[in-house]
Design a protein around this motif. Structure first.
Motif, PDB file in Angstrom:
ATOM      1  N   ARG A 139       0.833  -1.218   0.000  1.00  0.00           N
ATOM      2  CA  ARG A 139       0.000   0.000   0.000  1.00  0.00           C
ATOM      3  C   ARG A 139       0.859   1.257   0.000  1.00  0.00           C
ATOM      4  O   ARG A 139       0.549   2.237  -0.690  1.00  0.00           O
ATOM      5  CB  ARG A 139      -0.928  -0.002   1.219  1.00  0.00           C
ATOM      6  CG  ARG A 139      -2.019  -1.044   1.151  1.00  0.00           C
ATOM      7  CD  ARG A 139      -3.037  -0.865   2.271  1.00  0.00           C
ATOM      8  NE  ARG A 139      -3.941  -2.010   2.313  1.00  0.00           N
ATOM      9  CZ  ARG A 139      -3.800  -3.049   3.138  1.00  0.00           C
ATOM     10  NH1 ARG A 139      -2.796  -3.056   4.016  1.00  0.00           N
ATOM     11  NH2 ARG A 139      -4.651  -4.042   3.096  1.00  0.00           N
ATOM     12  N   ALA A 140       1.945   1.228   0.766  1.00  0.00           N
ATOM     13  CA  ALA A 140       2.849   2.377   0.771  1.00  0.00           C
ATOM     14  C   ALA A 140       3.452   2.580  -0.609  1.00  0.00           C
ATOM     15  O   ALA A 140       3.609   3.722  -1.076  1.00  0.00           O
ATOM     16  CB  ALA A 140       3.954   2.167   1.815  1.00  0.00           C
ATOM     17  N   GLN A 142       2.065   1.728  -3.448  1.00  0.00           N
ATOM     18  CA  GLN A 142       1.009   2.260  -4.319  1.00  0.00           C
ATOM     19  C   GLN A 142       0.806   3.750  -4.072  1.00  0.00           C
ATOM     20  O   GLN A 142       0.655   4.531  -5.016  1.00  0.00           O
ATOM     21  CB  GLN A 142      -0.287   1.475  -4.092  1.00  0.00           C
ATOM     22  CG  GLN A 142      -0.225   0.052  -4.614  1.00  0.00           C
ATOM     23  CD  GLN A 142      -1.459  -0.756  -4.260  1.00  0.00           C
ATOM     24  OE1 GLN A 142      -2.057  -0.575  -3.204  1.00  0.00           O
ATOM     25  NE2 GLN A 142      -1.846  -1.672  -5.142  1.00  0.00           N
ATOM     26  N   ASP A 143       0.811   4.151  -2.812  1.00  0.00           N
ATOM     27  CA  ASP A 143       0.663   5.577  -2.486  1.00  0.00           C
ATOM     28  C   ASP A 143       1.807   6.407  -3.047  1.00  0.00           C
ATOM     29  O   ASP A 143       1.623   7.570  -3.419  1.00  0.00           O
ATOM     30  CB  ASP A 143       0.582   5.770  -0.969  1.00  0.00           C
ATOM     31  CG  ASP A 143      -0.702   5.215  -0.368  1.00  0.00           C
ATOM     32  OD1 ASP A 143      -1.667   4.987  -1.128  1.00  0.00           O
ATOM     33  OD2 ASP A 143      -0.737   5.003   0.863  1.00  0.00           O
ATOM     34  N   GLY A 149      -1.177   0.475  -9.163  1.00  0.00           N
ATOM     35  CA  GLY A 149      -2.360   0.792  -8.384  1.00  0.00           C
ATOM     36  C   GLY A 149      -3.589   0.005  -8.784  1.00  0.00           C
ATOM     37  O   GLY A 149      -4.613   0.071  -8.101  1.00  0.00           O
TER      38      GLY A 149
END
Length: 202
Positions: A139-140, A142-143, A149
């Motif tokens: 998730r990090a 992707q952010d 994503g």
């Protein structure tokens, strides 16, 4: 420094013994012999071999979590670099063992689910914790725009753990680092966002 307790000696030896010989291959006699303690000490500290194996899983998991703290959870690194650092750290340990023993969690996952519901449930919890740590890093990534994503972070994390365990299983059969290196090449080629190199921020 205080001398380790007999219980601690059995646990420390047990991590190595179960890792090298497997659950079925490591009897109480072998465990206590490897620990250098009387056989009766085992039953003084553990109500069963099953309870002992659960304790060994916890100790092994603690060590894995410590590696994750220095890699996957290291906020000073770009997210993709965290993932690579984790796999590289484990690879160093696999190499030190001569590519022979793989992951204790994976080994026991193949061996004990049909023998012990207690250990099967314990393994589910350990695997969930490992998957959650991977998902957090994904998730990090992707952010930060480093990881695709269009992929669900939970799905990626589940696949990472399954593919990593499979690579270590094949590594044990081949006694070779090649499956580990193939895993790394394919995984990072598959999950990175376009234009991002493994270990480098966008």
């Amino acid at each position: 420094m205080a001398r380790p307790s007999l219980r601690e000696k059995i646990i420390e030896s047990g991590v190595r013994t179960l890792h090298e010989r497997g659950y079925a291959g490591a009897g109480v006699r072998e465990i206590t012999s490897d620990a250098g303690v009387p056989q009766g000490c085992f039953t003084n500290h553990f109500r069963s071999k099953e309870a002992f194996a659960a304790t060994i899983l916890d100790r092994y998991h603690e060590r894995t979590q410590a590696i994750m703290d220095g890699t996957l959870r290291d906020k000073g690194r770009p997210p993709v670099e965290r993932l690579r650092a984790y796999f590289d750290a484990i690879t160093e340990r696999l190499e030190a063992a001569g590519w022979r023993y793989g992951c204790l969690v994976g080994n026991m996952s193949l061996e004990v689910p049909e023998q012990s519901e207690v250990l099967r449930t314990h393994l589910v919890e350990v695997c969930r914790a490992l998957t959650d740590a991977f998902a957090e890093a994904v998730r990090a990534g992707q952010d930060a725009g480093e990881i695709r994503g269009d992929l669900d972070a939970g799905d990626v994390a589940t696949f990472l753990l399954a593919a990593w365990e499979g690579a270590m299983m094949r590594m044990k059969v081949d006694r070779s680092p090649q499956p580990i290196e193939q895993f790394k090449r394919v995984i990072f080629a598959s999950i990175l966002a376009p234009g991002v190199k493994a270990g480098s921020p966008q």
